[in-house]
Motif scaffolding. Structure first.
Motif, short mmCIF file in Angstrom:
data_model
loop_
_atom_site.label_atom_id
_atom_site.label_comp_id
_atom_site.label_asym_id
_atom_site.label_seq_id
_atom_site.Cartn_x
_atom_site.Cartn_y
_atom_site.Cartn_z
N UNK A 71 13.69 -20.89 -9.69
CA UNK A 71 13.50 -19.99 -8.55
C UNK A 71 14.13 -18.65 -8.93
N UNK A 72 13.28 -17.63 -9.02
CA UNK A 72 13.74 -16.31 -9.45
C UNK A 72 13.73 -15.34 -8.28
N UNK A 73 14.77 -14.52 -8.21
CA UNK A 73 14.86 -13.51 -7.16
C UNK A 73 14.04 -12.30 -7.56
N UNK A 74 13.17 -11.85 -6.68
CA UNK A 74 12.35 -10.66 -6.95
C UNK A 74 13.06 -9.45 -6.38
N UNK A 75 13.36 -8.50 -7.22
CA UNK A 75 14.02 -7.27 -6.78
C UNK A 75 13.03 -6.29 -6.16
N UNK A 76 11.80 -6.32 -6.65
CA UNK A 76 10.76 -5.45 -6.12
C UNK A 76 9.45 -6.21 -6.14
N UNK A 77 8.64 -5.99 -5.12
CA UNK A 77 7.37 -6.69 -5.03
C UNK A 77 6.40 -5.86 -4.21
N UNK A 78 5.13 -6.02 -4.49
CA UNK A 78 4.12 -5.29 -3.72
C UNK A 78 3.47 -6.20 -2.69
N UNK A 79 4.12 -7.30 -2.37
CA UNK A 79 3.59 -8.23 -1.39
C UNK A 79 3.56 -7.60 -0.01
N UNK A 80 2.48 -7.79 0.71
CA UNK A 80 2.33 -7.24 2.04
C UNK A 80 2.47 -8.37 3.06
N UNK A 81 3.42 -8.24 3.96
CA UNK A 81 3.55 -9.19 5.07
C UNK A 81 3.36 -8.43 6.37
N UNK A 82 3.21 -9.15 7.45
CA UNK A 82 2.95 -8.52 8.74
C UNK A 82 4.08 -7.58 9.14
N UNK A 83 5.32 -7.90 8.78
CA UNK A 83 6.45 -7.07 9.16
C UNK A 83 6.49 -5.76 8.39
N UNK A 84 5.98 -5.76 7.16
CA UNK A 84 6.08 -4.59 6.29
C UNK A 84 4.80 -3.79 6.20
N UNK A 85 3.83 -4.13 6.97
CA UNK A 85 2.52 -3.50 6.86
C UNK A 85 2.56 -2.07 7.39
#
Length: 118
Positions: A71-85
């Protein structure tokens, strides 16, 4: 956000892919890399779901009887979730207050650069 990397023996891969698709709905966001004897499976999970996902994987024996689970911690990601949209219109209209002009970026880099002989 965490990145799961599972190393699973080839005969058991389909069992894990089915679990990830049916239980967690990750079917479209799973990446696999197959080698001669094992397969590396990668997928992302929200921080709040990590414990639940680990329990399900360990219930199938992963990391206990066979294979590995990293399990790796992601420091940056381009994942889009409802909260960050953010809406596309706000981005294109220049309403994004975090953007900097290239000249400002260059000035900031030069100002914080230190060259020493040590």
């Amino acid at each position: 956000m965490k990145l799961f990397q599972l190393t699973v023996p080839n005969p058991k891969v389909q069992q894990f892919l089915d679990l990830l698709d049916s239980e967690f709905g990750l079917g479209n966001s799973i990446m696999t890399m197959e080698s001669f004897k094992s397969t590396l499976i990668q997928f992302r999970v929200e921080d709040s779901q990590v414990h639940f996902v680990l329990e399900e994987l360990q219930a199938l024996g992963l990391g206990i009887s066979f294979g590995f689970c990293d399990v790796l911690d992601l420091k940056a990601s381009t994942t889009v979730t409802a909260k960050r949209l953010r809406t596309a219109s706000a981005i294109h209209s220049g309403a994004d207050s975090t953007s900097l002009a290239p000249s400002q970026i260059y000035t900031n880099i030069v100002a914080k650069t230190v060259l020493s002989v040590d």
